[in-house]
Design a protein around this motif. Structure first.
Motif, PDB file in Angstrom:
ATOM      1  N   LYS A 294      -0.760  -4.459 -14.470  1.00 55.25           N
ATOM      2  CA  LYS A 294       0.047  -5.502 -13.813  1.00 55.25           C
ATOM      3  C   LYS A 294       1.402  -4.942 -13.419  1.00 55.25           C
ATOM      4  O   LYS A 294       1.909  -5.227 -12.323  1.00 55.25           O
ATOM      5  N   PHE A 295       2.034  -4.128 -14.288  1.00 54.66           N
ATOM      6  CA  PHE A 295       3.297  -3.478 -13.928  1.00 54.66           C
ATOM      7  C   PHE A 295       3.112  -2.614 -12.681  1.00 54.66           C
ATOM      8  O   PHE A 295       3.936  -2.633 -11.767  1.00 54.66           O
ATOM      9  N   LEU A 296       2.041  -1.857 -12.654  1.00 59.32           N
ATOM     10  CA  LEU A 296       1.769  -0.973 -11.517  1.00 59.32           C
ATOM     11  C   LEU A 296       1.546  -1.790 -10.245  1.00 59.32           C
ATOM     12  O   LEU A 296       2.101  -1.480  -9.186  1.00 59.32           O
ATOM     13  N   TRP A 297       0.754  -2.832 -10.338  1.00 55.04           N
ATOM     14  CA  TRP A 297       0.479  -3.711  -9.201  1.00 55.04           C
ATOM     15  C   TRP A 297       1.769  -4.326  -8.675  1.00 55.04           C
ATOM     16  O   TRP A 297       2.029  -4.316  -7.465  1.00 55.04           O
ATOM     17  N   ASP A 298       2.580  -4.860  -9.569  1.00 53.23           N
ATOM     18  CA  ASP A 298       3.851  -5.474  -9.154  1.00 53.23           C
ATOM     19  C   ASP A 298       4.745  -4.449  -8.463  1.00 53.23           C
ATOM     20  O   ASP A 298       5.367  -4.754  -7.440  1.00 53.23           O
ATOM     21  N   HIS A 299       4.809  -3.252  -9.017  1.00 60.39           N
ATOM     22  CA  HIS A 299       5.642  -2.205  -8.412  1.00 60.39           C
ATOM     23  C   HIS A 299       5.162  -1.901  -6.989  1.00 60.39           C
ATOM     24  O   HIS A 299       5.962  -1.816  -6.061  1.00 60.39           O
ATOM     25  N   CYS A 300       3.863  -1.746  -6.827  1.00 62.41           N
ATOM     26  CA  CYS A 300       3.319  -1.428  -5.503  1.00 62.41           C
ATOM     27  C   CYS A 300       3.557  -2.567  -4.519  1.00 62.41           C
ATOM     28  O   CYS A 300       3.867  -2.324  -3.348  1.00 62.41           O
ATOM     29  N   ARG A 301       3.438  -3.785  -4.967  1.00 63.94           N
ATOM     30  CA  ARG A 301       3.685  -4.940  -4.090  1.00 63.94           C
ATOM     31  C   ARG A 301       5.155  -5.038  -3.699  1.00 63.94           C
ATOM     32  O   ARG A 301       5.474  -5.352  -2.562  1.00 63.94           O
ATOM     33  N   GLU A 302       6.063  -4.766  -4.644  1.00 60.60           N
ATOM     34  CA  GLU A 302       7.500  -4.862  -4.375  1.00 60.60           C
ATOM     35  C   GLU A 302       7.979  -3.754  -3.454  1.00 60.60           C
ATOM     36  O   GLU A 302       8.859  -3.963  -2.633  1.00 60.60           O
ATOM     37  N   THR A 303       7.425  -2.564  -3.578  1.00 62.63           N
ATOM     38  CA  THR A 303       7.921  -1.434  -2.801  1.00 62.63           C
ATOM     39  C   THR A 303       7.152  -1.233  -1.501  1.00 62.63           C
ATOM     40  O   THR A 303       7.517  -0.396  -0.698  1.00 62.63           O
ATOM     41  N   ASP A 304       6.101  -2.007  -1.299  1.00 62.26           N
ATOM     42  CA  ASP A 304       5.259  -1.821  -0.118  1.00 62.26           C
ATOM     43  C   ASP A 304       6.066  -1.910   1.178  1.00 62.26           C
ATOM     44  O   ASP A 304       5.854  -1.125   2.094  1.00 62.26           O
ATOM     45  N   ASN A 305       6.999  -2.851   1.250  1.00 65.26           N
ATOM     46  CA  ASN A 305       7.792  -3.009   2.468  1.00 65.26           C
ATOM     47  C   ASN A 305       8.848  -1.918   2.609  1.00 65.26           C
ATOM     48  O   ASN A 305       9.225  -1.562   3.716  1.00 65.26           O
ATOM     49  N   ASP A 306       9.331  -1.384   1.493  1.00 69.74           N
ATOM     50  CA  ASP A 306      10.371  -0.359   1.524  1.00 69.74           C
ATOM     51  C   ASP A 306       9.822   1.026   1.854  1.00 69.74           C
ATOM     52  O   ASP A 306      10.450   1.785   2.573  1.00 69.74           O
ATOM     53  N   ASN A 307       8.699   1.365   1.283  1.00 69.53           N
ATOM     54  CA  ASN A 307       8.143   2.703   1.469  1.00 69.53           C
ATOM     55  C   ASN A 307       6.617   2.646   1.363  1.00 69.53           C
ATOM     56  O   ASN A 307       6.052   2.921   0.309  1.00 69.53           O
ATOM     57  N   PRO A 308       5.939   2.321   2.455  1.00 70.84           N
ATOM     58  CA  PRO A 308       4.482   2.173   2.391  1.00 70.84           C
ATOM     59  C   PRO A 308       3.746   3.484   2.097  1.00 70.84           C
ATOM     60  O   PRO A 308       2.575   3.466   1.760  1.00 70.84           O
ATOM     61  N   ASN A 309       4.433   4.616   2.176  1.00 66.70           N
ATOM     62  CA  ASN A 309       3.802   5.907   1.889  1.00 66.70           C
ATOM     63  C   ASN A 309       4.034   6.377   0.462  1.00 66.70           C
ATOM     64  O   ASN A 309       3.629   7.481   0.112  1.00 66.70           O
ATOM     65  N   GLU A 310       4.697   5.558  -0.352  1.00 64.92           N
ATOM     66  CA  GLU A 310       4.948   5.930  -1.743  1.00 64.92           C
ATOM     67  C   GLU A 310       3.626   6.094  -2.492  1.00 64.92           C
ATOM     68  O   GLU A 310       2.681   5.338  -2.292  1.00 64.92           O
ATOM     69  N   LYS A 311       3.578   7.088  -3.344  1.00 70.86           N
ATOM     70  CA  LYS A 311       2.395   7.335  -4.163  1.00 70.86           C
ATOM     71  C   LYS A 311       2.727   7.042  -5.621  1.00 70.86           C
ATOM     72  O   LYS A 311       3.824   7.307  -6.080  1.00 70.86           O
ATOM     73  N   VAL A 312       1.765   6.502  -6.334  1.00 77.85           N
ATOM     74  CA  VAL A 312       1.925   6.239  -7.756  1.00 77.85           C
ATOM     75  C   VAL A 312       0.769   6.884  -8.507  1.00 77.85           C
ATOM     76  O   VAL A 312      -0.315   7.095  -7.958  1.00 77.85           O
ATOM     77  N   VAL A 313       1.009   7.213  -9.768  1.00 75.69           N
ATOM     78  CA  VAL A 313      -0.011   7.794 -10.626  1.00 75.69           C
ATOM     79  C   VAL A 313      -0.045   6.983 -11.909  1.00 75.69           C
ATOM     80  O   VAL A 313       0.993   6.638 -12.471  1.00 75.69           O
ATOM     81  N   TYR A 314      -1.243   6.683 -12.373  1.00 76.03           N
ATOM     82  CA  TYR A 314      -1.419   5.939 -13.609  1.00 76.03           C
ATOM     83  C   TYR A 314      -2.192   6.817 -14.589  1.00 76.03           C
ATOM     84  O   TYR A 314      -3.292   7.273 -14.284  1.00 76.03           O
ATOM     85  N   LEU A 315      -1.603   7.076 -15.741  1.00 75.56           N
ATOM     86  CA  LEU A 315      -2.249   7.885 -16.781  1.00 75.56           C
ATOM     87  C   LEU A 315      -2.269   7.113 -18.091  1.00 75.56           C
ATOM     88  O   LEU A 315      -1.315   6.410 -18.414  1.00 75.56           O
TER      89      LEU A 315
END
Length: 78
Positions: free
Chosen positions: A40-61
């Motif tokens: 959920k933290f990861l999802w929220d982060h991706c949703r919040e930053t989608d408009n700012d930087n749609p090319n941002e990459k995230v990694v979940y370990l």
């Protein structure tokens, strides 16, 4: 973590035993929890930053299977 570039950020949500990682940001610690809360933290982060930087990459370990009883996992939790 030595391989990370200065632009990279590491965020940690820990469950169970709390720990620190150098140069990482602890966003939350819970005595009990599961993968769903972390995702959920990861999802929220991706949703919040989608408009700012749609090319941002995230990694979940995560340490797969750490909640299943075994001698190795008992050591991992210490």
């Amino acid at each position: 973590m030595a391989e990370l570039l200065p632009k990279h950020q590491v965020f940690i949500r820990s469950i169970g035993k709390q720990f620190e990682v150098e140069d990482a940001i602890q966003i939350q610690h819970d005595e009990k929890g599961d993968e769903v809360g972390t995702l959920k933290f990861l999802w929220d982060h991706c949703r919040e930053t989608d408009n700012d930087n749609p090319n941002e990459k995230v990694v979940y370990l995560h340490n797969k299977g750490s909640f299943h009883p075994s001698k190795e996992n008992d050591l991992l939790r210490k």
